[in-house]
Design an enzyme around this catalytic site. Structure first.
Site, PDB file in Angstrom:
ATOM      1  CG  ASN A   9      -1.681   1.142   1.525  1.00  0.00           C
ATOM      2  OD1 ASN A   9      -1.828   2.046   0.610  1.00  0.00           O
ATOM      3  ND2 ASN A   9      -2.459   1.333   2.387  1.00  0.00           N
ATOM      4  CD1 TRP A  10       3.258   1.082  -2.805  1.00  0.00           C
ATOM      5  CD2 TRP A  10       3.293   2.059  -4.876  1.00  0.00           C
ATOM      6  NE1 TRP A  10       3.921   0.016  -3.830  1.00  0.00           N
ATOM      7  CE2 TRP A  10       4.079   0.790  -5.104  1.00  0.00           C
ATOM      8  CE3 TRP A  10       3.237   2.968  -5.814  1.00  0.00           C
ATOM      9  CZ2 TRP A  10       4.483   0.324  -6.269  1.00  0.00           C
ATOM     10  CZ3 TRP A  10       3.762   2.655  -7.227  1.00  0.00           C
ATOM     11  CH2 TRP A  10       4.433   1.483  -7.184  1.00  0.00           C
ATOM     12  CE  LYS A  11      -0.197   3.117   4.826  1.00  0.00           C
ATOM     13  NZ  LYS A  11       0.041   3.283   6.258  1.00  0.00           N
ATOM     14  CG  HIS A  95      -5.777   1.932   5.424  1.00  0.00           C
ATOM     15  ND1 HIS A  95      -5.362   2.631   6.176  1.00  0.00           N
ATOM     16  CD2 HIS A  95      -4.545   1.171   5.307  1.00  0.00           C
ATOM     17  CE1 HIS A  95      -4.043   2.375   6.786  1.00  0.00           C
ATOM     18  NE2 HIS A  95      -3.876   1.496   5.929  1.00  0.00           N
ATOM     19  CD  GLU A  97      -3.011   5.465   6.903  1.00  0.00           C
ATOM     20  OE1 GLU A  97      -2.963   5.474   5.543  1.00  0.00           O
ATOM     21  OE2 GLU A  97      -2.031   4.697   7.372  1.00  0.00           O
ATOM     22  CD  GLU A 167      -2.988  -2.632   7.509  1.00  0.00           C
ATOM     23  OE1 GLU A 167      -1.822  -2.632   6.980  1.00  0.00           O
ATOM     24  OE2 GLU A 167      -3.662  -1.310   7.215  1.00  0.00           O
ATOM     25  N   GLY A 173       2.918   2.024  10.754  1.00  0.00           N
ATOM     26  CA  GLY A 173       3.978   3.201  10.702  1.00  0.00           C
ATOM     27  C   GLY A 173       4.596   3.815  11.865  1.00  0.00           C
ATOM     28  CB  SER A 213       5.542  -2.031  11.838  1.00  0.00           C
ATOM     29  OG  SER A 213       5.298  -0.701  12.281  1.00  0.00           O
ATOM     30  N   GLY A 235       5.187   1.294   4.724  1.00  0.00           N
ATOM     31  CA  GLY A 235       6.793   1.777   4.309  1.00  0.00           C
ATOM     32  C   GLY A 235       7.572   0.937   3.659  1.00  0.00           C
TER      33      GLY A 235
HETATM   34  P1  13P Z   1       3.379   0.269   7.732  1.00  0.00           P
HETATM   35  O1  13P Z   1       3.714  -1.010   7.107  1.00  0.00           O
HETATM   36  O2  13P Z   1       4.055   1.475   7.220  1.00  0.00           O
HETATM   37  O3  13P Z   1       3.394   0.177   9.098  1.00  0.00           O
HETATM   38  O4  13P Z   1       1.863   0.499   7.173  1.00  0.00           O
HETATM   39  C1  13P Z   1       0.707  -0.461   7.399  1.00  0.00           C
HETATM   40  C2  13P Z   1      -0.391  -0.236   6.669  1.00  0.00           C
HETATM   41  O5  13P Z   1      -1.211   0.918   6.946  1.00  0.00           O
HETATM   42  C3  13P Z   1      -0.541  -0.916   5.279  1.00  0.00           C
HETATM   43  O6  13P Z   1      -1.897  -0.650   4.932  1.00  0.00           O
END
Ligand code: 13P
Length: 255
Positions: A9-11, A95, A97, A167, A173, A213, A235
């Site tokens: 997931n590149w966000k 998600h 977020e 998650e 993150g 993470s 990430g």
């Molecule tokens: P990280 O791997 O950066 O913790 O992010 C996880 C995430 O939210 C994937 O959708």
């Protein structure tokens, strides 16, 4: 047999030029990679570019969100058909977020999952608890409610097309990942909850990822767990070197 699935997931990262570079780098690096299904999930602006870059390879492409209507006056939104036309096979839904910053509800998540399936897209439905909820021992209460709501409009025959990503919000993150045993425990609970909604045989076909993470150094311990079928990676999916080493480190022979 559930095929492992690892999604990056590149966000809100990568311009189209950067996305092309990353997708081409991964396509070259992963020519012989077969163990897991690999899904690249760029921002909407780069989906077409990434889909072009990985055309003819085994890498799949996904969207980070959709709106459930097919078209209409919904400024800023993207329909399931639009994602499908660009070459997406997957779409991330709910998600944390999006639930947090953009106030998506469990009902929205259910409608989006339904819309995805109606357009031939596999939803990757995210669930997860906050740190406060974990400390109050409310993990099963929170996750159970999210899973039941998200699957409310999914039929048992569609289980194999659905992916759930567990998650924990406190692990996203932060570098503070869940232990593999804790993740297995919650993911086992998610599968039991899904079996109440969809039936036991169908829940056994549902693929469930861990996210939060995940790095090349810790992916293997998650993949070694019986109910964990893959990972949703933030990430560590943003560089060719890191994501390809993560994909290779994930391999568990007996899965
Ligand atoms: P990280 O791997 O950066 O913790 O992010 C996880 C995430 O939210 C994937 O959708």
């Amino acid at each position: 047999m559930r095929k492992p699935i690892i999604a990056g997931n590149w966000k809100m990262h990568k311009t189209t030029a950067q996305a092309r570079e990353l997708a081409c780098g991964l396509a070259a690096e992963l020519v012989d990679y077969k163990w897991a299904e690999v899904v690249l999930v760029p921002p909407a602006t780069a989906i077409a570019t990434v889909a072009g870059a990985v055309a003819g390879t085994k890498l799949a492409v996904g969207g980070q969100n959709l709106f459930w209507e097919e078209e209409g006056a919904y400024t800023g939104e993207i329909s399931p058909g639009m994602l499908q036309e660009l070459g997406c096979a997957y779409v991330i839904i709910g998600h944390s977020e999006r639930r947090g910053y953009f106030h998506e509800t469990d009902e929205d998540v259910a409608r989006k999952a339904r819309a995805a399936l109606d357009h031939g897209l596999s939803p990757i439905i995210c669930v997860g608890e906050t740190l406060a909820q974990r400390e109050e021992n409310k993990v099963e209460e929170v996750i159970g409610a999210q899973v039941k709501a998200a699957l409310a409009k999914v039929s048992p025959e569609e289980a194999a097309k659905v992916v759930i990503a567990y998650e924990p919000i406190w692990a996203i993150g932060t570098g503070r990942s869940s232990s593999a045993e804790d993740a297995q425990q919650v993911i086992g609970f998610i599968r039991r909850t899904a079996s109440e909604v969809l039936g036991e045989k169908q829940a056994a076909e549902l693929r469930i990822q861990y996210g939060g993470s995940v790095k090349p150094e810790n992916i293997h311990q998650y993949m070694a767990q019986s109910d964990i079928d893959g990972a949703l990676v933030g990430g560590a999916s943003l560089s060719t070197q890191q994501f390809s080493s993560l994909l290779r480190a994930a391999i568990v022979e007996e899965k």
